[in-house]
Motif scaffolding. Structure first.
Motif, PDB file in Angstrom:
ATOM      1  N   PRO A 182     -20.893 -51.108   0.160  1.00  0.00           N
ATOM      2  CA  PRO A 182     -21.767 -51.741   1.152  1.00  0.00           C
ATOM      3  C   PRO A 182     -23.230 -51.320   0.977  1.00  0.00           C
ATOM      4  CG  PRO A 182     -19.746 -50.991   2.200  1.00  0.00           C
ATOM      5  CD  PRO A 182     -19.686 -50.509   0.783  1.00  0.00           C
ATOM      6  N   ASP A 183     -23.475 -50.051   0.697  1.00  0.00           N
ATOM      7  CA  ASP A 183     -24.872 -49.601   0.534  1.00  0.00           C
ATOM      8  C   ASP A 183     -25.540 -50.292  -0.660  1.00  0.00           C
ATOM      9  OD1 ASP A 183     -24.817 -48.040   2.704  1.00  0.00           O
ATOM     10  OD2 ASP A 183     -24.544 -46.128   1.620  1.00  0.00           O
ATOM     11  N   GLN A 184     -24.785 -50.399  -1.739  1.00  0.00           N
ATOM     12  CA  GLN A 184     -25.352 -51.079  -2.928  1.00  0.00           C
ATOM     13  C   GLN A 184     -25.649 -52.546  -2.613  1.00  0.00           C
ATOM     14  OE1 GLN A 184     -22.139 -50.018  -5.593  1.00  0.00           O
ATOM     15  NE2 GLN A 184     -23.599 -48.989  -6.970  1.00  0.00           N
ATOM     16  N   LEU A 185     -24.749 -53.161  -1.850  1.00  0.00           N
ATOM     17  CA  LEU A 185     -24.962 -54.580  -1.500  1.00  0.00           C
ATOM     18  C   LEU A 185     -26.201 -54.731  -0.612  1.00  0.00           C
ATOM     19  CD1 LEU A 185     -21.386 -56.014  -0.778  1.00  0.00           C
ATOM     20  CD2 LEU A 185     -22.896 -56.612  -2.675  1.00  0.00           C
ATOM     21  N   ILE A 186     -26.369 -53.797   0.334  1.00  0.00           N
ATOM     22  CA  ILE A 186     -27.550 -53.876   1.223  1.00  0.00           C
ATOM     23  C   ILE A 186     -28.825 -53.770   0.378  1.00  0.00           C
ATOM     24  CG2 ILE A 186     -28.837 -52.618   3.022  1.00  0.00           C
ATOM     25  CD1 ILE A 186     -26.041 -52.012   4.289  1.00  0.00           C
TER      26      ILE A 186
END
Ligand code: PMP
Length: 425
Positions: A8-12
């Protein structure tokens, strides 16, 4: 980055980066258009010699082309149409500038007056239906919708329409009265129907309703983007073999060969169908523009001249398709979408993730790039998966196309990552 494996952090982080790119593109105030498959001005210029080519000689053998008459057109134009479509000249007509209006007239004739006497008119059926390979050509679907003919989606495969499905539908519903087909470089997938598909379509007349008619729109018969072009099987010959000559109407035109708005259209079917159709056509016109037919045949007298002329189109068009395909491959990749790699025709068909086509078209629009409305290549404008986007690279100059593709690919990535974030939240 492999977006499927991304945290999720990479996607954000990726979403923020893509948004920044998107706003940067938006700040350029672009105004680009990838909607309709129109020839570019450079392509139209290839036929500028049409103007003045007759040099005061309007005669074709005994016909003064300036005068009224000759519903089937002048012989030279009919021969060109027959050679283009692979049909016999006797039952081939050369008409006005639009094959689309011939298609409408043919459908109207069958709807109101019937193919074989008034009792066979489609209007007498409870729910006449047309099979529509999808994605397909929106203007075909508009014709059926205009006449109140129900449309049934049939999936396209890379061999043409899914023929198992077509045959199954015909056996389960006896009010299916026709099917739309763009057999070569299909609009928008670029599919060329396989020999087996052509043969199975020619055989449909044996199992279908007696007034079932295939609308064989060979709009891209010579519109190759490659030197070794695929060859489409000849449906007239296949129909002869099956004894189903009445079941197919064939169309073509020079719209994307000479001037898009001032070409010559062609029509072919069995002797009986043609005779029947002429009764309606003869009510609406005394004859088409034979002067334009003559000048067209002076510019393009035969198929050898046709292929030479189409090579010039190819030189202009192929680099545009290369731009589209290289942006799709390099900027997007197959994590985000899949797309067709046509060998001819006017379109690239892009399938984004399910449920995203409308969003992508809206994002691109807000960034100054007009795309064909999502859903347009489907009956009633409804793409059941909201996945398909039609790309028409022919009209814009190369540099504009580069910019438009940058915007489009950014929008696809942004919409996909945003959807993934929602899914994961
Ligand atoms: N059929 C198809 C499949 C087309 O893509 C087009 C043009 N976009 C047409 C017909 C229109 O042909 P015409 O100009 O002869 O009416």
């Amino acid at each position: 980055m492999d977006i499927k494996q991304a945290s999720p952090d990479q996607l954000i982080e990726f979403e923020q980066q893509l948004s920044a790119e998107y706003y940067e593109l938006q700040a350029q105030n672009l105004s680009l258009n990838l909607t309709r498959g129109k020839p570019s001005a450079e392509q139209l210029t290839l036929s500028d010699a049409l103007d003045g080519i007759l040099n005061g000689n309007y005669q074709e053998e005994t016909t003064d082309t300036r005068n009224y008459g000759g519903l089937r057109g002048i012989m030279g134009a009919r021969q060109l149409g027959a050679d283009l479509m692979g049909t016999d000249v006797e039952n081939t007509m050369a008409a006005g500038n639009s094959s689309l209006s011939l298609m409408y007239m043919v459908q109207l004739n069958q709807y109101l007056y019937g193919c074989c006497g008034e009792a066979s008119a489609w209007k007498h059926l409870t729910a006449p239906k047309m099979l529509c390979p999808v994605p397909g050509y929106d203007r075909h679907f508009s014709i059926s919708e205009n006449l109140g003919i129900e449309m049934i989606n049939v999936p396209m495969t890379n061999q043409g329409p899914d023929m198992d499905e077509v045959e199954h539908l015909l056996q389960s519903d006896d009010e299916i009265i026709g099917m739309w087909c763009v057999p070569k470089y299909s609009n928008p997938t670029g599919t060329v129907y396989s020999d087996e598909t052509v043969d199975r379509i020619a055989a449909l007349g044996k199992i279908a309703h007696p007034s079932f008619r295939v609308m064989w729109d060979n709009a891209y018969a010579v519109h190759d983007l490659v030197a070794e072009a695929p060859i489409l099987a000849n449906i007239t010959e296949r129909c002869k073999a099956h004894g189903t000559e009445d079941s197919v109407w064939q169309f073509a035109s020079t719209s994307k060969i000479t001037f898009a708005g001032a070409g010559v259209s062609f029509l072919h079917s069995s002797a009986e169908n043609m005779g029947n159709f002429e009764q309606l056509l003869g009510v609406t016109t005394i004859g088409a523009d034979k002067v334009n037919q003559l000048r067209t045949t002076q510019l393009i007298p035969d198929m050898q001249a046709m292929y030479l002329h189409m090579q010039k189109h190819r030189k202009i068009l192929a680099p545009k398709f290369d731009i589209v395909l290289s942006h799709l491959a390099n900027d997007l990749g197959h994590d985000f979408a899949k797309w067709t790699k046509p060998q001819g025709g006017y379109f690239v068909s892009l399938d984004v993730k399910q449920g995203l086509a409308k969003t992508v078209v809206e994002l691109a629009d807000a960034c100054g790039v007009k795309l064909t409305s999502a859903g347009a290549p489907f009956p009633y404008g409804k793409d059941p998966d909201d996945t398909n986007i039609r790309i028409a690279p022919s009209f814009p100059p190369l540099q504009e196309l580069e910019q438009a593709m940058k915007v489009l690919t950014t929008c696809v990535k942004l919409a996909t990552v945003r959807q993934l974030l929602v899914d994961k939240s």
